[in-house]
Design a protein around this motif. Structure first.
Motif, short mmCIF file in Angstrom:
data_model
loop_
_atom_site.label_atom_id
_atom_site.label_comp_id
_atom_site.label_asym_id
_atom_site.label_seq_id
_atom_site.Cartn_x
_atom_site.Cartn_y
_atom_site.Cartn_z
N ARG A 195 3.77 9.95 1.02
CA ARG A 195 2.61 9.62 1.83
C ARG A 195 1.39 10.03 1.03
NH1 ARG A 195 0.41 13.08 5.27
NH2 ARG A 195 2.24 14.41 5.28
N ARG A 196 0.39 9.18 1.03
CA ARG A 196 -0.85 9.54 0.34
C ARG A 196 -1.56 10.64 1.12
NH1 ARG A 196 -1.80 5.45 -3.49
NH2 ARG A 196 -0.78 3.49 -2.95
N ASP A 204 0.82 -1.21 0.00
CA ASP A 204 0.00 0.00 0.00
C ASP A 204 0.85 1.26 0.00
OD1 ASP A 204 -2.10 -1.78 0.37
OD2 ASP A 204 -1.92 -1.65 2.57
N GLU A 205 2.15 1.10 0.20
CA GLU A 205 3.02 2.26 0.37
C GLU A 205 3.52 2.80 -0.97
OE1 GLU A 205 4.15 3.50 3.37
OE2 GLU A 205 3.72 1.91 4.82
N VAL A 206 3.68 4.11 -1.01
CA VAL A 206 4.42 4.73 -2.11
C VAL A 206 5.74 5.16 -1.48
CG1 VAL A 206 4.36 6.42 -3.95
CG2 VAL A 206 2.22 5.66 -2.88
N ILE A 207 6.83 4.48 -1.84
CA ILE A 207 8.09 4.71 -1.13
C ILE A 207 8.53 6.18 -1.30
CG2 ILE A 207 10.50 3.95 -0.86
CD1 ILE A 207 8.44 1.77 -0.24
N GLN A 209 5.77 14.18 -0.27
CA GLN A 209 7.10 13.60 0.00
C GLN A 209 7.32 13.58 1.51
OE1 GLN A 209 10.00 15.82 -2.27
NE2 GLN A 209 9.82 14.39 -3.97
N VAL A 210 8.04 12.56 2.01
CA VAL A 210 8.23 12.45 3.45
C VAL A 210 9.71 12.54 3.81
CG1 VAL A 210 6.13 11.15 3.85
CG2 VAL A 210 8.24 9.92 3.33
N HIS A 211 9.94 12.76 5.11
CA HIS A 211 11.31 12.89 5.60
C HIS A 211 11.99 11.54 5.69
CE1 HIS A 211 11.91 17.10 6.45
NE2 HIS A 211 10.66 17.18 6.85
N GLU A 212 13.32 11.60 5.86
CA GLU A 212 14.16 10.41 5.88
C GLU A 212 13.69 9.37 6.91
OE1 GLU A 212 17.12 8.03 4.45
OE2 GLU A 212 16.35 9.88 3.57
#
Lengths: 299, 258
Positions: B73-74, B67-70, B83-86
């Protein structure tokens, strides 16, 4: 078939190489040493007084201050050094910029100047503290001792950060990647994977700098911190026993450095863990023990 | 009824400076599938693998795993990805195991510590729980007797088996292998491939970049051939290895199958 004539084997006499240069060097060194010893013996130095001052309360307590100054300044220096090194390598340009400026300033000015700067900091910040909560006059708070710790610790931090940065860069990139792939957060990667491996590269220069710091603390005498050299000066300005006091202090420094060298040896050994497929070499003490126990088992 | 693939790569592009290493790669991998990626060196196969868990961040394109988009975050808006942090990416990575060509075991930790490190720090497992799981994994890779050894004391094949156990300890839903036998002496390759074959038989989803044509033929459900930053050809081992259609695949295989 028997040989009709057996050639007699010559018994050679082996003549060892003559080390002429070693003999010349040894004789020259002995001559110079003899001259130095004779000079000191002939000078107006009262040796029993040296012994007396070695255990003189002011000198001993001064040495105590020297050791405390060294320890606290190095602790601040190492903590700052690790922090600044990690900041320097950060992808955040603001963070790495701050680290760069810190190193630029504290490495770019003499430590003597920095000591004077901290000692006179009240000229810039007459009052320190959190307004309304805790406040105090800077002259009361920044004593010579505090100024010495600030000056030496912050200066050391700049140097240590470069040592730590070199250590971090020496660790194989694959280590960070493997830790990343396992899902470790960045702080854990640095703390548990990269820094422990960097230690092997970081520790020898840190040991060296600790020994350097022990002697650099003597600069704090310039701002009146009561470390050993300052105490010695106080005494000899009164009684003029200059050489006696300097020699007594010198012996204290040599003693402390010798102790630090032993500590350095064992600390470096401890962090060599896993770095080589070979077993660690015996410590000098283990060699002594081995020498005696192995003899006994033969007998 | 179509099944959602476990891994879905959408138009992955990766540039290193002016050098375009991946030129828009699409790939789908189903749950339980074993996919071997073949190709000449410099074809971008390792880079593609490293883009899947964002060890290398793609220049563009999306990586879906479950379910993840590497790296993302949806959001409320189905058309917007944040976009997400490290640290959030780290959490996503913990579900994806990776085995490296040069093992990359932590040299200052024992075999057991290597394996329990991430489960304890990332999953918060107790020492007892982590140790027990690690010992079971060591049993599985045939190294239960080396738990207290340091990596330097092991052969390359043993190190790589520990590295596999270390990755499995996080109970990943997907395992990435980046040329796992390329750094090994020839006589040690077999023991590592045997462990991988057992994992494949156990139903683990695996993407394997390899030069071991024999392993690909025997174990892979699908073989992907890459060259010049694109997928040139893919299909069953019988199709790609034994009856390649593309001339580039043919040229490569004729060189390595001598």
């Amino acid at each position: 078939m028997t040989p009709t004539q057996v050639t007699a084997r010559v018994t050679y006499r082996i003549v060892p190489v003559k080390h002429w240069a070693r003999w010349i060097a040894a004789i020259a060194t002995a001559a110079v040493l003899a001259w130095i010893v004779a000079s000191f013996a002939g000078a107006q130095i009262d040796w029993p007084t040296v012994g007396e001052y070695f255990t003189f309360p002011a000198i001993v307590s001064g040495m105590g201050i020297t050791v405390v100054l060294t320890a606290v300044s190095m602790l601040i220096g190492i903590a700052l050094g690790v922090l600044v090194a990690v900041m320097r390598l950060s992808s955040n340009p603001v963070v790495s910029g701050i680290a760069w400026i810190y190193v630029w300033f504290f490495r770019g000015t003499p430590v003597y100047l920095q000591l004077l700067l901290w000692f006179n900091i009240a000229l810039v910040f007459p009052v320190v503290g959190i307004p309304g909560l805790i406040e105090g006059r800077t002259v009361d708070i920044v004593s010579p001792f505090v100024a010495a710790i600030l000056g030496l610790g912050l200066n050391q931090g700049a140097y240590t950060s470069e040592v730590v940065r070199a250590g971090i860069l020496s660790v194989d990139e694959g280590q960070g990647e493997a830790a990343k792939a396992l899902g470790l957060p960045g702080t854990d990667i640095m703390r548990t994977v990269v820094l422990p491996q960097a230690m092997r590269v970081i520790l020898p220069p840190i040991g060296n700098e600790t020994i350097g710091m022990l002697k650099t603390t003597s600069l704090a005498s310039a701002i009146g911190a009561s470390e050993v050299l300052n105490e010695a000066q106080h005494v000899y300005l009164v009684n003029n026993m200059i050489m006696e006091l300097l020699i007594a202090s010198g012996i204290w420094y040599l003693l402390a450095v010798s102790v630090l060298s032993v500590i350095q040896y064992y600390v470096e050994r401890r962090f060599a863990k896993g770095s080589s497929s070979k077993a660690l070499p015996l410590t000098p003490w283990q060699k002594v023990v081995w020498f005696f126990t192995s003899r006994r088992s033969v007998a | 009824m179509s099944i959602q693939p476990l891994v879905q790569l959408e138009n992955i592009v990766k540039n290193f400076g002016p050098n375009e290493v991946l030129k828009g790669v699409d790939l789908e991998v189903n749950s339980g599938e074993v996919v071997c990626i073949l190709g000449p060196s410099g074809s971008g196969k390792s880079t593609l693998l490293r883009c899947i868990n964002f060890i290398e961040q793609p220049t563009s394109g999306l990586v879906f795993v479950g379910d993840e988009v590497i790296g993302h975050r949806r959001t409320q808006d189905p058309e917007v990805l944040q976009q997400v942090h490290e640290n959030a990416i780290a959490r996503q990575r913990s579900e994806i195991g990776m085995v490296f060509q040069r093992f990359n075991l932590f040299p200052h930790m024992t075999v057991l510590e290597n394996i329990t490190h991430a489960p304890r720090l990332v999953r918060g497992h107790s020492a007892a729980v982590a140790n027990e799981a690690a010992m079971a994994l060591l049993q599985k890779v045939g190294l239960a007797d080396r738990a207290t050894a340091y990596p330097r004391q092991l052969s390359g094949g043993q190190q790589q088996r520990v590295a596999i156990a270390r990755a499995l300890a996080m109970e990943p839903r997907l395992m990435l292998f980046d040329e796992p036998t390329s750094a090994l002496d020839p006589e040690l390759v077999g023991e590592v491939l045997k462990v991988m074959q057992e994992l494949a038989a156990g139903g683990l989803t695996m993407i394997v970049v390899t030069h071991e044509i024999g392993f690909a033929r025997e174990v892979a459900d699908r073989v992907v051939f890459m060259d010049g930053g694109v997928i040139v050809e893919q299909g069953s081992p019988a199709e790609v290895i034994d009856n390649p259609q593309n001339p580039r695949t043919r040229a490569f295989l004729s060189r390595v199958l001598k």
